[in-house]
Design an enzyme around this catalytic site. Sequence first.
Site, PDB file in Angstrom:
ATOM      1  N   ASP A  91      -6.711  23.644 -18.610  1.00 27.09           N
ATOM      2  CA  ASP A  91      -6.051  23.657 -19.926  1.00 27.09           C
ATOM      3  C   ASP A  91      -6.896  22.866 -21.032  1.00 27.09           C
ATOM      4  O   ASP A  91      -6.783  23.165 -22.107  1.00 27.09           O
ATOM      5  CB  ASP A  91      -4.625  23.521 -19.928  1.00 27.09           C
ATOM      6  CG  ASP A  91      -3.703  24.309 -19.113  1.00 27.09           C
ATOM      7  OD1 ASP A  91      -2.961  25.089 -19.787  1.00 27.09           O
ATOM      8  OD2 ASP A  91      -4.002  24.246 -17.705  1.00 27.09           O
ATOM      9  N   CYS A 117      -1.192  34.220 -21.210  1.00 24.79           N
ATOM     10  CA  CYS A 117      -2.496  33.991 -21.660  1.00 24.79           C
ATOM     11  C   CYS A 117      -3.517  35.109 -20.934  1.00 24.79           C
ATOM     12  O   CYS A 117      -3.555  34.835 -19.663  1.00 24.79           O
ATOM     13  CB  CYS A 117      -2.867  32.689 -22.117  1.00 24.79           C
ATOM     14  SG  CYS A 117      -2.148  31.838 -23.200  1.00 24.79           S
ATOM     15  N   ARG A 121      -5.039  37.434 -13.085  1.00 29.33           N
ATOM     16  CA  ARG A 121      -3.879  36.351 -12.714  1.00 29.33           C
ATOM     17  C   ARG A 121      -3.075  37.125 -11.721  1.00 29.33           C
ATOM     18  O   ARG A 121      -1.844  37.344 -12.079  1.00 29.33           O
ATOM     19  CB  ARG A 121      -3.144  36.010 -14.220  1.00 29.33           C
ATOM     20  CG  ARG A 121      -4.157  34.993 -15.006  1.00 29.33           C
ATOM     21  CD  ARG A 121      -3.309  34.322 -16.220  1.00 29.33           C
ATOM     22  NE  ARG A 121      -2.722  33.173 -15.770  1.00 29.33           N
ATOM     23  CZ  ARG A 121      -2.124  32.540 -16.643  1.00 29.33           C
ATOM     24  NH1 ARG A 121      -1.791  32.922 -18.018  1.00 29.33           N
ATOM     25  NH2 ARG A 121      -1.729  31.136 -16.390  1.00 29.33           N
ATOM     26  N   LYS A 127       5.839  21.565 -21.350  1.00 23.98           N
ATOM     27  CA  LYS A 127       6.312  23.078 -21.047  1.00 23.98           C
ATOM     28  C   LYS A 127       5.884  23.479 -19.722  1.00 23.98           C
ATOM     29  O   LYS A 127       6.883  24.150 -19.111  1.00 23.98           O
ATOM     30  CB  LYS A 127       5.083  23.725 -22.040  1.00 23.98           C
ATOM     31  CG  LYS A 127       4.782  25.239 -21.569  1.00 23.98           C
ATOM     32  CD  LYS A 127       3.811  25.917 -22.543  1.00 23.98           C
ATOM     33  CE  LYS A 127       3.156  27.131 -21.894  1.00 23.98           C
ATOM     34  NZ  LYS A 127       2.331  27.107 -20.537  1.00 23.98           N
ATOM     35  N   ASN A 128       5.087  23.187 -19.251  1.00 25.60           N
ATOM     36  CA  ASN A 128       4.690  23.385 -17.697  1.00 25.60           C
ATOM     37  C   ASN A 128       5.705  22.979 -16.741  1.00 25.60           C
ATOM     38  O   ASN A 128       5.870  23.405 -15.663  1.00 25.60           O
ATOM     39  CB  ASN A 128       3.374  23.189 -17.293  1.00 25.60           C
ATOM     40  CG  ASN A 128       2.162  24.190 -18.056  1.00 25.60           C
ATOM     41  OD1 ASN A 128       2.670  25.003 -18.886  1.00 25.60           O
ATOM     42  ND2 ASN A 128       0.861  24.044 -17.667  1.00 25.60           N
ATOM     43  N   ARG A 164       3.574  29.063 -28.465  1.00 24.76           N
ATOM     44  CA  ARG A 164       4.100  29.149 -26.894  1.00 24.76           C
ATOM     45  C   ARG A 164       4.208  28.007 -26.160  1.00 24.76           C
ATOM     46  O   ARG A 164       5.074  27.762 -25.475  1.00 24.76           O
ATOM     47  CB  ARG A 164       3.069  30.308 -25.971  1.00 24.76           C
ATOM     48  CG  ARG A 164       2.804  31.493 -26.642  1.00 24.76           C
ATOM     49  CD  ARG A 164       2.223  32.209 -25.761  1.00 24.76           C
ATOM     50  NE  ARG A 164       2.927  32.218 -24.522  1.00 24.76           N
ATOM     51  CZ  ARG A 164       2.204  32.595 -23.156  1.00 24.76           C
ATOM     52  NH1 ARG A 164       1.149  33.304 -23.281  1.00 24.76           N
ATOM     53  NH2 ARG A 164       2.917  32.409 -22.122  1.00 24.76           N
TER      54      ARG A 164
HETATM   55  C1  UD1 Z   1      -0.355  26.984 -14.383  1.00 25.48           C
HETATM   56  C2  UD1 Z   1      -0.038  26.406 -15.795  1.00 25.48           C
HETATM   57  C3  UD1 Z   1      -1.316  26.829 -16.708  1.00 25.48           C
HETATM   58  C4  UD1 Z   1      -2.504  26.227 -15.625  1.00 25.48           C
HETATM   59  C5  UD1 Z   1      -2.702  26.576 -14.304  1.00 25.48           C
HETATM   60  C6  UD1 Z   1      -3.738  25.590 -13.620  1.00 25.48           C
HETATM   61  C7  UD1 Z   1       2.447  26.725 -16.142  1.00 25.48           C
HETATM   62  C8  UD1 Z   1       3.395  27.590 -16.684  1.00 25.48           C
HETATM   63  N1  UD1 Z   1       1.246  27.147 -16.096  1.00 25.48           N
HETATM   64  O1  UD1 Z   1      -0.508  28.482 -14.194  1.00 25.48           O
HETATM   65  O2  UD1 Z   1      -0.979  26.252 -17.845  1.00 25.48           O
HETATM   66  O3  UD1 Z   1      -3.594  26.336 -16.782  1.00 25.48           O
HETATM   67  O4  UD1 Z   1      -1.339  26.247 -13.953  1.00 25.48           O
HETATM   68  O5  UD1 Z   1      -3.677  24.530 -13.800  1.00 25.48           O
HETATM   69  O6  UD1 Z   1       2.567  25.834 -15.273  1.00 25.48           O
HETATM   70  N2  UD1 Z   1      -4.024  32.821  -8.155  1.00 25.48           N
HETATM   71  C9  UD1 Z   1      -4.064  33.699  -7.369  1.00 25.48           C
HETATM   72  N3  UD1 Z   1      -2.825  34.232  -6.612  1.00 25.48           N
HETATM   73  C10 UD1 Z   1      -1.852  33.873  -7.002  1.00 25.48           C
HETATM   74  C11 UD1 Z   1      -1.652  32.946  -8.173  1.00 25.48           C
HETATM   75  C12 UD1 Z   1      -2.505  32.232  -8.617  1.00 25.48           C
HETATM   76  O7  UD1 Z   1      -5.137  34.074  -6.943  1.00 25.48           O
HETATM   77  O8  UD1 Z   1      -0.616  34.268  -6.643  1.00 25.48           O
HETATM   78  C13 UD1 Z   1      -5.196  32.437  -8.944  1.00 25.48           C
HETATM   79  C14 UD1 Z   1      -5.131  32.626 -10.334  1.00 25.48           C
HETATM   80  O9  UD1 Z   1      -5.648  33.623 -10.794  1.00 25.48           O
HETATM   81  C15 UD1 Z   1      -5.906  31.507 -10.805  1.00 25.48           C
HETATM   82  C16 UD1 Z   1      -5.826  30.513 -10.067  1.00 25.48           C
HETATM   83  O10 UD1 Z   1      -5.088  30.917  -8.776  1.00 25.48           O
HETATM   84  O11 UD1 Z   1      -7.582  31.850 -11.034  1.00 25.48           O
HETATM   85  C17 UD1 Z   1      -4.864  29.316 -10.667  1.00 25.48           C
HETATM   86  O12 UD1 Z   1      -3.740  29.756 -10.861  1.00 25.48           O
HETATM   87  P1  UD1 Z   1      -2.345  29.052 -10.956  1.00 25.48           P
HETATM   88  O13 UD1 Z   1      -2.693  27.453 -10.314  1.00 25.48           O
HETATM   89  O14 UD1 Z   1      -1.158  29.702 -10.285  1.00 25.48           O
HETATM   90  O15 UD1 Z   1      -2.125  28.907 -12.493  1.00 25.48           O
HETATM   91  P2  UD1 Z   1      -0.588  29.281 -13.041  1.00 25.48           P
HETATM   92  O16 UD1 Z   1       0.553  28.950 -12.289  1.00 25.48           O
HETATM   93  O17 UD1 Z   1      -0.981  30.840 -13.504  1.00 25.48           O
END
Ligand code: UD1
Length: 427
Positions: free
Chosen positions: A302, A112, A117, A18-19, A394
């Site tokens: 995850d 989620c 986030r 999915k990711n 999802r």
């Molecule tokens: C992706 C995955 C999700 C997984 C996560 C961490 C997908 C679709 N989802 O989510 O399943 O749990 O990686 O491995 O690939 N953050 C910021 N600012 C930003 C972006 C992120 O502060 O602009 C913080 C977030 O709040 C969080 C951390 O960085 O605390 C990790 O987020 P991120 O690695 O971006 O996860 P996702 O891409 O949302």
Amino acid sequence: MIRGGRPLAGEVEMPCAKNSVLPILAAAMLARGAVRIRRVPRLRDVETSLQLLAALGCPAVQIDGDLLLAPGGPMGDTVPRPLMAAMRSSIYYLAPMLARGGRARVTLPGGCRLGARPIDLHLEGLAAMGARISADGDQLDCTAPNGLHGAEIRLRFPSVGATETLLIAAAAAAGETRICGAAREPEVCDLAGFLTACGARIEGAGTSCIRVLGGPLQGCEYTPIPDRITAQTVLCAAAACGGQVLLRRAPFAPLQPMAGILRRAGCSVRRAGQDGVVLESDGCLTAAGSISTGVYPAFATDAGPLLAAAMLTARGETRLRETIFSNRFSCAAQFARMGAKVDCDGRLLCIRGVPALQGAQVTAQDLRGGAALVIAALTAQGESRIGGVEYIRRGYEDIAGLFGALGAEISCTVQQVCSPAGAGVSA
Ligand code: UD1
């Protein structure tokens, strides 16, 4: 509905991740020719992606498990709010909209509820590449009047999503981009692999410094990598229920953190052939001790709830510390309804293993927490009813079919098929 307490046995094939699929679908909008993504699982987030592609003017059809897209036509500049709210991955469409049409009007993405986030890293990176971003409440109006250009970007945190947004933007930008402090997850490499198949020039994906030379992209055929989180879902379930399972199409390396923990808990986990993994367990596990989640190659966030579910009946104490999200363990209260001894203090989940769980009526509140409830119910004595299945859908095409193939007594009725536009499922 699950009648638990049976060992699991048999073999299952892992679907594409999915990711990987979700950012690849957004990146496909950059191509100037037909794109075929092979073996795309029918997930709710994929359904949302198809609606999003349609809203932006990109025709897409699913034929025999493959997704065929015809990008390249005139592109919309606005994503309807319900589609933005339906999933976190809607934010991946920002970069292609800016790169292709020079304008993107979006609202903040859903996803989620794992805690705050933000998307500041996505936006700061795009701004460094020439985007102008104005925010009004949760509405963003982004323009790139002169197109996107290459830049040197240093991420404060190796965010998977921000790395992927910037990779997509950089592939279409004029000149060279360096993304330092990049996420190194396999799904980032897979997105780079897809963009490379479209003709992008990318070096260093999988390291913390990625170099991209932007340019025009063409269509391609691509098969995303297998889903390592689905694989870990099956491993945890079989570890706790006992039995022997073979996972086909499950590369060994990304499963190592989980495999190591499950071995220490008393399971045998070994490679089987080119891309298979076998787990054997007698169902009597020893607690994992202290485990922390972290960015790749550490133990994945995850997978935290999945391991937690397997440890509910393990002998001794498990302490799981979550380092990425502030609200990963909302499933803990539901575990307790099944007789588990759990104590959740924000990012720390303490589990004291009990001899057995009892089936109960529980409700999924997010995707991986929902999958964790399925694992707990599979180990529990008697019948469990799990609500909130739309969250599980999802990320799992057919979780009942997945575990049914391993001998579990499990059935699933989605009573209300919630459209991504539907209120109340903004997962
Ligand atoms: C992706 C995955 C999700 C997984 C996560 C961490 C997908 C679709 N989802 O989510 O399943 O749990 O990686 O491995 O690939 N953050 C910021 N600012 C930003 C972006 C992120 O502060 O602009 C913080 C977030 O709040 C969080 C951390 O960085 O605390 C990790 O987020 P991120 O690695 O971006 O996860 P996702 O891409 O949302």
